[in-house]
Design a protein around this motif. Structure first.
Motif, PDB file in Angstrom:
ATOM      1  N   SER B  60      -2.544  -4.639   8.831  1.00 31.92           N
ATOM      2  CA  SER B  60      -1.640  -3.494   8.648  1.00 31.92           C
ATOM      3  C   SER B  60      -2.280  -2.444   7.751  1.00 31.92           C
ATOM      4  CB  SER B  60      -0.338  -3.953   7.990  1.00 31.92           C
ATOM      5  OG  SER B  60       0.250  -4.957   8.745  1.00 31.92           O
ATOM      6  N   GLU B  61      -2.040  -1.200   8.125  1.00 30.22           N
ATOM      7  CA  GLU B  61      -2.508  -0.101   7.272  1.00 30.22           C
ATOM      8  C   GLU B  61      -1.631  -0.017   6.027  1.00 30.22           C
ATOM      9  OE1 GLU B  61      -3.707   3.757   9.021  1.00 30.22           O
ATOM     10  OE2 GLU B  61      -3.035   2.853  10.897  1.00 30.22           O
ATOM     11  N   GLN B  62      -2.225   0.553   5.023  1.00 32.26           N
ATOM     12  CA  GLN B  62      -1.493   0.689   3.752  1.00 32.26           C
ATOM     13  C   GLN B  62      -1.823   2.055   3.140  1.00 32.26           C
ATOM     14  OE1 GLN B  62      -1.735  -2.789   1.070  1.00 32.26           O
ATOM     15  NE2 GLN B  62      -2.168  -1.312  -0.554  1.00 32.26           N
ATOM     16  N   SER B  63      -0.822   2.654   2.509  1.00 32.33           N
ATOM     17  CA  SER B  63      -1.061   3.934   1.827  1.00 32.33           C
ATOM     18  C   SER B  63      -1.516   3.667   0.402  1.00 32.33           C
ATOM     19  CB  SER B  63       0.209   4.775   1.806  1.00 32.33           C
ATOM     20  OG  SER B  63       0.486   5.240   3.105  1.00 32.33           O
ATOM     21  N   THR B  73      -4.631   6.621   3.715  1.00 30.48           N
ATOM     22  CA  THR B  73      -4.155   5.463   4.476  1.00 30.48           C
ATOM     23  C   THR B  73      -5.351   4.714   5.062  1.00 30.48           C
ATOM     24  OG1 THR B  73      -2.212   6.750   5.054  1.00 30.48           O
ATOM     25  CG2 THR B  73      -2.584   4.757   6.320  1.00 30.48           C
ATOM     26  N   PRO B  76      -6.424  -2.345   3.622  1.00 38.41           N
ATOM     27  CA  PRO B  76      -6.751  -2.787   2.253  1.00 38.41           C
ATOM     28  C   PRO B  76      -8.041  -3.616   2.240  1.00 38.41           C
ATOM     29  CG  PRO B  76      -4.472  -3.287   2.814  1.00 38.41           C
ATOM     30  CD  PRO B  76      -5.115  -2.833   4.066  1.00 38.41           C
ATOM     31  N   VAL B 115      -8.759   1.154  -0.073  1.00 35.36           N
ATOM     32  CA  VAL B 115      -8.555   1.013   1.371  1.00 35.36           C
ATOM     33  C   VAL B 115      -9.791   1.520   2.116  1.00 35.36           C
ATOM     34  CG1 VAL B 115      -6.028   1.189   1.359  1.00 35.36           C
ATOM     35  CG2 VAL B 115      -7.407   3.280   1.530  1.00 35.36           C
TER      36      VAL B 115
END
Lengths: 213, 142
Positions: B60-63, B73, B76, B115
């Motif tokens: 999953s992408e993360q900000s 974005t 991680p 990230v």
């Protein structure tokens, strides 16, 4: 009065340098151009050489570098630009060292020496500025300082510095084309014209930096 | 004395300039021959080639908000260590290498707040941009 003229010159040229650093950096990178080379070899060196030719005053370019560095750091968009800000200030200091000799009066240098000094200045400002930021940024930001990787970076730094050196040679050749009487007239403008013009350049540059997208 | 000094300056400056250009040219040849790596859609994670598409499809992408109030974005870095099967990631230092040879060594305490963006750039929340290596081709555990 002479000191006031010098301070006004530092404000005008330093602010203009700061504006160009803030506005051109991302634009050049997005266009796929080497922004560091262009900003060092053409913009920074060009303004420092031009101001040295106009005022023939040592120490001025260090002041310009410090001011432009502060403006780059304070630029609200683009965030933490401490690396670039330090590089600009270091470039100002290095210029003072390279051009410290009183024999290096730009208007009196022959073409070969002027272009040679441009190449040396562009190369040294870029490469030592780069190395200095690798060392100074971690010290200023309390980030980890790892000098182990620095020797491995030197060939790449020297490679890019070659372009900055060539840009510096072109810059000196162009600045040298400004007729000496024109340069003298600009530097000795009447105070009624000089101070408002210098102030306007500085204020417009600051506004430009604040309003930049 | 002065005329002699002047002559020396005129000879010395072009000579030094030529030497610097020669140094730069030789450095360019060295970089192109030995340091630069071809930029591909793959990153070598401790010896294993992993595609960016695979990472984005799997994790999953993360900000991430940086200290300069910028938001980025990406994946991680912890997911990358998971992908590479690195045991006890906090116990290591990581060498991040770009296609142009630019290299940074970073500790886990900084990497756990970082990230990897889709354009293969690593963004750190707590480190200045000097550490944001672009066009990453390799991450080594040391």
């Amino acid at each position: 009065m002479k000191h006031m003229r010098l301070v006004a010159g530092i404000l005008a040229f330093g602010s203009l340098w700061g504006l160009l650093e803030c506005s051109l950096g991302d634009f050049l990178s997005d266009a796929g151009l080497p922004s560091g080379v262009v900003l060092t070899g053409f913009v920074g060196l060009g303004l420092m050489v031009l101001s040295r030719m106009l005022y023939e005053q040592r120490g001025m370019q260090l002041g310009m570098g410090l001011l432009a560095g502060v403006l780059k750091f304070l630029h609200p968009i683009g965030g933490c630009m401490i690396c670039s800000a330090l590089a600009i200030a270091v470039e100002g200091a290095l210029f003072e060292v390279l051009w410290a000799s009183p024999r290096l009066r730009i208007s009196r240098l022959d073409a070969g020496t002027a272009v040679g000094m441009g190449v040396i200045s562009g190369f040294v400002l870029y490469s030592l500025g780069y190395v200095a930021t690798q060392i100074l940024t971690p010290m200023v930001t309390a980030a980890p300082l790892s000098l182990d990787t620095l020797p491995g970076l030197l060939p790449a730094i020297f490679s890019s510095a070659t372009l900055a050196g060539l840009a510096g040679g072109v810059t000196l050749a162009m600045v040298r084309m400004v007729p000496s009487d024109v340069a003298s007239r600009i530097a000795h403008l009447k105070k009624e014209v000089y101070f408002p013009t210098a102030s306007a350049v500085a204020v417009l540059s600051w506004m430009g930096i604040l309003l930049l997208p | 004395m002065c005329p002699r000094r002047g002559v020396r300056l005129e000879r010395l400056v072009p000579l030094v300039a030529a030497c610097l250009l020669l140094l730069g040219t030789l450095s360019t040849i060295y970089v192109k021959s030995f340091q630069e790596q071809e930029s591909t859609e793959f990153i070598s994670l401790n010896g294993t080639a992993v595609s960016i598409d695979h990472l984005y499809a799997t994790y999953s992408e993360q900000s991430l908000e940086t200290s300069a109030d910028e938001t980025h974005t990406g994946i991680p870095f912890a997911s990358l260590t998971q992908e590479a099967g690195i045991q006890d990631p906090a116990a290591h230092i990581y060498r991040i290498i770009a296609a142009d040879g630019y290299t940074k060594e970073v500790e886990w305490k900084y990497l756990q707040n970082s990230v990897l963006t889709s354009d293969k750039r690593i963004i750190f929340a707590q480190l200045p941009k000097q550490y944001w290596v672009r066009d990453i081709v390799e991450i080594k555990v040391i």
